[in-house]
Enzyme design. Structure first.
Site, PDB file in Angstrom:
ATOM      1  N   PHE A 131       7.794   2.675  -0.861  1.00 45.61           N
ATOM      2  CA  PHE A 131       8.904   2.752  -0.084  1.00 45.61           C
ATOM      3  C   PHE A 131       9.202   4.239   0.138  1.00 45.61           C
ATOM      4  CE2 PHE A 131       8.981  -1.710  -0.663  1.00 45.61           C
ATOM      5  CZ  PHE A 131       8.519  -2.199   0.696  1.00 45.61           C
ATOM      6  N   TYR A 178       1.951   4.918   1.706  1.00 45.09           N
ATOM      7  CA  TYR A 178       2.005   5.284   2.995  1.00 45.09           C
ATOM      8  C   TYR A 178       0.428   6.073   3.336  1.00 45.09           C
ATOM      9  CZ  TYR A 178       6.792   4.529   3.358  1.00 45.09           C
ATOM     10  OH  TYR A 178       8.211   3.834   3.123  1.00 45.09           O
ATOM     11  N   HIS A 214      10.593  -8.625   4.862  1.00 45.49           N
ATOM     12  CA  HIS A 214      10.000  -7.430   4.699  1.00 45.49           C
ATOM     13  C   HIS A 214      10.995  -6.416   5.428  1.00 45.49           C
ATOM     14  CE1 HIS A 214       7.587  -3.901   4.596  1.00 45.49           C
ATOM     15  NE2 HIS A 214       6.985  -4.309   3.389  1.00 45.49           N
ATOM     16  N   ASP A 225       0.790  -1.259  -0.123  1.00 47.64           N
ATOM     17  CA  ASP A 225       0.178  -0.010   0.120  1.00 47.64           C
ATOM     18  C   ASP A 225       1.062   1.115  -0.055  1.00 47.64           C
ATOM     19  OD1 ASP A 225      -2.529  -0.952   0.046  1.00 47.64           O
ATOM     20  OD2 ASP A 225      -2.960  -0.534   2.168  1.00 47.64           O
TER      21      ASP A 225
END
Length: 221
Positions: free
Chosen positions: A78, A67, A187, A65
């Protein structure tokens, strides 16, 4: 929702943009942005496909998704806008780059410079409601981004795919590993990283070693 993408993506996605599910997705996104605060800004939804042309893709990083906090998302997974504090996952990405390549952690968390070098920073879902992670999932974005990944796998050769975490690994299931180089790890989120699934993966040096072996320029991380 205006689909603003690099012209090189038009032949790849023009049929997808005509499909009923995508038209429904456009309606959903327009209503969501009208009724509530959503991210990234509307003009930046397709930034991944603006900053990285199809023909230049040499690395793909798959996020989940955008932020969901004020001013963070800028349409690249990211990545955050300039002058925004680094979120925890991005901090850990920069720490791994520092450990792997000795590159100091940058002041800005804006990864547009990576995108312009051919790193496709693709979230599976391109929009989100403020403070509600996952709120725009299962509305059609996943089909759209699956098409992008499949097209790269089918039509390109020697692309590096970085699959961080279970979600990205599942998303990358259709990648032809006989044609492309796939690197997987945990992750970079603190939950995974602090359990030993992220730090030390040396993905960034591995990417550059592979690209150079293919006669391509390494990425300036």
């Amino acid at each position: 929702m205006h689909v603003n993408i690099s012209p090189t993506w038009i032949p790849i996605l023009q049929e997808e943009l005509k499909k009923d599910y995508f038209k429904s997705l456009q309606t959903f996104v327009d209503k969501a942005y009208h009724d509530s605060v959503c991210y990234p800004p509307k003009k930046e939804i397709f930034n991944a496909l603006v900053n990285t042309s199809f023909n230049d893709v040499c690395v793909v990083i798959i996020g989940q998704d955008p932020y969901h906090g004020l001013g963070q998302a800028n349409g690249l997974c990211f990545s955050v806008a300039d002058n925004v504090r680094h979120p925890p996952s991005l901090k850990n990405i920069f720490k791994e780059i520092e450990n792997d390549l000795g590159i100091p952690i940058p002041v800005s968390g804006n990864l547009e410079g990576w995108a312009k070098q051919g790193v496709l920073l693709l979230n599976a879902t391109l929009t989100v409601k403020e403070q509600e992670p996952g709120s725009h999932q299962k509305k059609g974005w996943e089909l759209f981004t699956d098409t992008i990944i499949s097209a790269i796998s089918e039509k390109r050769k020697g692309v590096v795919f970085l699959l961080w975490g279970a979600y990205a690994k599942k998303k990358g299931a259709k990648i032809d590993t006989t044609k492309h180089y796939v690197l997987s790890s945990g992750h970079p989120s603190p939950l995974s990283a602090n359990r030993g699934y992220w730090f030390g993966n040396k993905h960034f040096s591995s990417v550059n070693s592979y690209l150079e072996s293919q006669g391509k320029k390494p990425i300036s991380w």
